[in-house]
Design an enzyme around this catalytic site. Structure first.
Site, PDB file in Angstrom:
ATOM      1  N   GLU A  13       0.856  -1.177   0.000  1.00  0.00           N
ATOM      2  CA  GLU A  13       0.000   0.000   0.000  1.00  0.00           C
ATOM      3  C   GLU A  13       0.897   1.232   0.000  1.00  0.00           C
ATOM      4  O   GLU A  13       2.127   1.128   0.042  1.00  0.00           O
ATOM      5  CB  GLU A  13      -0.972  -0.014   1.188  1.00  0.00           C
ATOM      6  CG  GLU A  13      -2.022  -1.110   1.096  1.00  0.00           C
ATOM      7  CD  GLU A  13      -3.051  -1.050   2.203  1.00  0.00           C
ATOM      8  OE1 GLU A  13      -2.974  -0.120   3.028  1.00  0.00           O
ATOM      9  OE2 GLU A  13      -3.925  -1.922   2.254  1.00  0.00           O
ATOM     10  N   ARG A  66      -0.576   9.235   8.798  1.00  0.00           N
ATOM     11  CA  ARG A  66      -0.526   7.796   9.077  1.00  0.00           C
ATOM     12  C   ARG A  66      -0.082   7.001   7.850  1.00  0.00           C
ATOM     13  O   ARG A  66      -0.593   7.181   6.753  1.00  0.00           O
ATOM     14  CB  ARG A  66      -1.921   7.315   9.500  1.00  0.00           C
ATOM     15  CG  ARG A  66      -2.002   5.823   9.770  1.00  0.00           C
ATOM     16  CD  ARG A  66      -3.392   5.442  10.200  1.00  0.00           C
ATOM     17  NE  ARG A  66      -4.346   5.578   9.121  1.00  0.00           N
ATOM     18  CZ  ARG A  66      -4.868   4.552   8.435  1.00  0.00           C
ATOM     19  NH1 ARG A  66      -4.479   3.321   8.708  1.00  0.00           N
ATOM     20  NH2 ARG A  66      -5.757   4.752   7.489  1.00  0.00           N
ATOM     21  N   HIS A  74     -10.555  10.702   6.745  1.00  0.00           N
ATOM     22  CA  HIS A  74     -10.370   9.271   6.968  1.00  0.00           C
ATOM     23  C   HIS A  74      -9.888   8.944   8.382  1.00  0.00           C
ATOM     24  O   HIS A  74     -10.619   8.349   9.155  1.00  0.00           O
ATOM     25  CB  HIS A  74      -9.397   8.734   5.928  1.00  0.00           C
ATOM     26  CG  HIS A  74      -9.189   7.254   5.956  1.00  0.00           C
ATOM     27  ND1 HIS A  74     -10.232   6.358   5.863  1.00  0.00           N
ATOM     28  CD2 HIS A  74      -8.047   6.500   6.060  1.00  0.00           C
ATOM     29  CE1 HIS A  74      -9.761   5.120   5.906  1.00  0.00           C
ATOM     30  NE2 HIS A  74      -8.448   5.175   6.046  1.00  0.00           N
ATOM     31  N   ARG A 126      -0.241   8.936   1.733  1.00  0.00           N
ATOM     32  CA  ARG A 126      -1.602   9.399   1.450  1.00  0.00           C
ATOM     33  C   ARG A 126      -1.733  10.908   1.347  1.00  0.00           C
ATOM     34  O   ARG A 126      -2.511  11.410   0.541  1.00  0.00           O
ATOM     35  CB  ARG A 126      -2.557   8.863   2.530  1.00  0.00           C
ATOM     36  CG  ARG A 126      -2.833   7.385   2.364  1.00  0.00           C
ATOM     37  CD  ARG A 126      -3.757   6.870   3.439  1.00  0.00           C
ATOM     38  NE  ARG A 126      -4.052   5.458   3.199  1.00  0.00           N
ATOM     39  CZ  ARG A 126      -4.696   4.695   4.060  1.00  0.00           C
ATOM     40  NH1 ARG A 126      -5.108   5.191   5.211  1.00  0.00           N
ATOM     41  NH2 ARG A 126      -4.942   3.432   3.778  1.00  0.00           N
ATOM     42  N   HIS A 138      -8.311  10.393   3.037  1.00  0.00           N
ATOM     43  CA  HIS A 138      -7.995   9.268   2.153  1.00  0.00           C
ATOM     44  C   HIS A 138      -8.143   9.734   0.713  1.00  0.00           C
ATOM     45  O   HIS A 138      -9.123  10.399   0.366  1.00  0.00           O
ATOM     46  CB  HIS A 138      -8.929   8.090   2.423  1.00  0.00           C
ATOM     47  CG  HIS A 138      -8.416   6.795   1.869  1.00  0.00           C
ATOM     48  ND1 HIS A 138      -8.426   6.516   0.522  1.00  0.00           N
ATOM     49  CD2 HIS A 138      -7.871   5.710   2.479  1.00  0.00           C
ATOM     50  CE1 HIS A 138      -7.908   5.316   0.327  1.00  0.00           C
ATOM     51  NE2 HIS A 138      -7.561   4.807   1.496  1.00  0.00           N
TER      52      HIS A 138
END
Length: 567
Positions: free
Chosen positions: A135, A400, A365, A304, A255
């Site tokens: 990811e 994060r 998010h 992100r 997100h």
């Protein structure tokens, strides 16, 4: 030196609520039923502590079950905790607490294996080992997943089954209101309101010398979010009213790829997992141009905040409100095998990702900040602990890293259970909180939508001094629309009060951070300022003669300056 901000009367005092009409006695009360809360409860109960779980909806309705992508840990061949550490620190943009990150990545693999031993079933590769994917921000395939894209649901299933098997007492459909303290100022339980009929109803209390907050996030403070409706910042608001410190609340991760359902869509939006990009999907504009190429070495798999900013910039440049995620090259078989939940969700909204690109746009998010804790989950209020998205352990920094959240909940919940056993205090007689009087009182439930729109416009993906000042003034000015008929105490109005308090604190700390870092993007201060910005902003409420003040100060570490608070 603290900066002090006067808050409107009534915004920060205990929630107006009837006195508890019933009570449960326990050694530990855990508020929340996601991966963090259930893990903490299981470990406390296994240590012989009378444990009660309080959860806002049903036991399996927490944010955990919505997690699609997976759980990150150094479990694959050639991977190591040091590599996981490096990726996490890069994503955190210079403000991670390295001790906390090292704790996460070194204890994480064993914690995942314990979760598997408990009954969680993860997808496996042909050789029988765990099937691992990548990811955003990860340089290795280290994301373990279940059911293709139903990892959270499987983890929740396994933990709920274990809780029920252990016979842990659970109070469902219960909104936690405020912290009970004893005469010495340490935690002594919580007040709560049970919604609906059952063995308990109305306002009651769980009396316990250890209180664990694991209430999840605060995504519902924004108009558009991937968070479920229950994510109204209740744990952070409760902790603030109790006098606990919060940290890094300005770092709200948006997100990059929730499903875009139109410009008027509000509330929880379907998530298109980062794992889709991890398997090779491309971000494109309406002309099919891959705009992440050249924007970052990892292209679509950049952290992100970088991807969300790139999407936002491209939308602004082209005057549109969404971009596209193109995974048509996967083919129908791969979609069915790897992402069955996402495929069904898209098709339910009239989009077939097998034959067409998926429209996407950023949405709120994950909260990287929260209630400030030490490495054992202790807060600055003795007897009060926090874990999961409610807490700020220092792991996430300014942004994060994908799929670190489930791991954080798991690792630090286990540490909390050890601390609860080690601290083992005896609670004194609880003192009921006294709600503030003379202020404007509760806001009507309709104010929730106003708060969300104010925050999206003033403190969303893009922020500036003007937008934040406007949001602060508007939040302060909110009152009941009809003074002759004040809003009544109840779940809707209490949730609205929590959202307003969390929003107001978030706006204040966002005003104080005059730089762009991680997921905090200031249009008027577009550069990162490492000379002054490598710090954490700590906020707490202080009682004053005419109400409450919000105190904000900076520190170089999330760690408590004089060590953890030990009762």
């Amino acid at each position: 030196m603290s900066a002090l901000t006067a808050l409107p009367a009534g915004i920060a005092g205990p929630l107006p609520a009837p006195a508890p009409g019933w009570a449960i006695e326990a050694d530990v009360v855990v508020v929340g039923s996601g991966v963090a809360g259930l893990t903490a409860a299981l470990r406390c109960a296994a240590a012989g502590r009378r444990t009660v779980i309080v959860t806002k909806a049903r036991l399996d309705d927490g944010s955990t079950r919505w997690a699609q992508g997976g759980i990150a840990a150094a479990l694959g061949e050639g991977d190591s905790p040091e590599q996981h550490l490096a990726d996490t620190l890069v994503a955190g943009a210079g403000v991670c607490d390295e001790r906390a990150v090292r704790t996460l990545v070194t204890e994480g693999p064993a914690a995942v294996r314990r979760l598997i031993a408990l009954g969680a079933t993860f997808d496996t590769a042909p050789d029988g080992g765990l099937s691992l994917t990548r990811e955003g921000g990860h340089h290795r395939r280290r994301i373990a997943h279940a059911g293709g894209d139903a990892t959270g649901a499987e983890i929740s299933r396994a933990l709920v089954a274990a809780v029920r098997s252990a016979g842990i007492e659970t109070v469902e459909n219960a909104l936690a209101l405020d912290l009970l303290k004893d005469v010495n100022g340490r935690a002594a339980g919580v007040t709560l309101h049970v919604m609906g009929e059952g063995r308990h109803d109305g306002v009651g209390a769980v009396r316990a010398p250890a209180v664990v907050l694991a209430t999840g996030g605060m995504g519902q403070v924004y108009s558009s979010t991937t968070n479920p409706a229950v994510a109204t910042g209740d744990g952070v608001a409760l902790a603030l009213r109790a006098g606990a410190e919060v940290s890094d609340l300005e770092f709200v991760q948006f997100h990059p790829t929730p499903l875009f359902l139109g410009p008027q869509a509000e509330g929880q939006q379907p998530l298109i997992s980062e794992a889709v990009r991890g398997e090779g999907a491309h971000l494109v504009d309406a002309a099919g141009v891959r705009f992440m190429l050249g924007a970052h070495e990892l292209a679509e798999l950049a952290p992100r905040d970088i991807v969300a900013k790139a999407i936002t910039r491209r939308m602004a440049e082209q005057g549109t409100d969404h971009m596209f995620l193109d995974a048509r090259h996967f083919g129908a078989a791969m979609w069915q095998r790897r992402f069955p939940t996402i495929l069904a969700t898209c098709r339910s909204h009239g989009i077939d990702p097998v034959t067409e690109p998926i429209p996407v746009a950023p949405a709120a998010h994950h909260a990287s900040g929260g209630v400030r804790t030490d490495l054992a989950g202790r807060t600055t209020v003795p007897g009060l602990y926090a874990c999961g998205e409610t807490a700020c352990t220092g792991v996430h920094g300014a942004n994060r890293l994908a799929s670190n959240s489930l791991l954080e909940g798991l690792v630090f919940a286990e540490r909390i259970a050890e601390a609860v056993v080690a601290d083992a205090p005896a609670a004194g007689e609880p003192v009921l909180p006294s709600p503030a009087t003379g202020g404007p009182g509760l806001l009507p439930p309709e104010a929730r939508l106003t708060i969300q729109r104010l925050m999206t416009a003033g403190a969303g993906v893009l922020r500036s001094a003007a937008s934040l000042a406007g949001a602060a003034a508007a939040l302060d000015a909110l009152t009941c629309d009809d003074d002759r008929k004040p809003a009544e105490p109840g779940a809707d109005t209490w949730e609205t009060a929590n959202l307003r308090l969390v929003a107001r604190v978030l706006v204040s700390v966002a005003q104080s951070r005059t730089e762009t870092r991680g997921c905090h993007w200031r249009e008027d201060h577009p550069e990162r300022n490492d000379a002054r910005g490598r710090c954490h902003q700590i906020a707490a409420l202080r009682a004053s003669a005419d109400g409450h003040q919000l105190a904000v100060h900076t520190t170089e570490s999330t760690a408590f300056p004089d060590g953890p608070v030990v009762p």
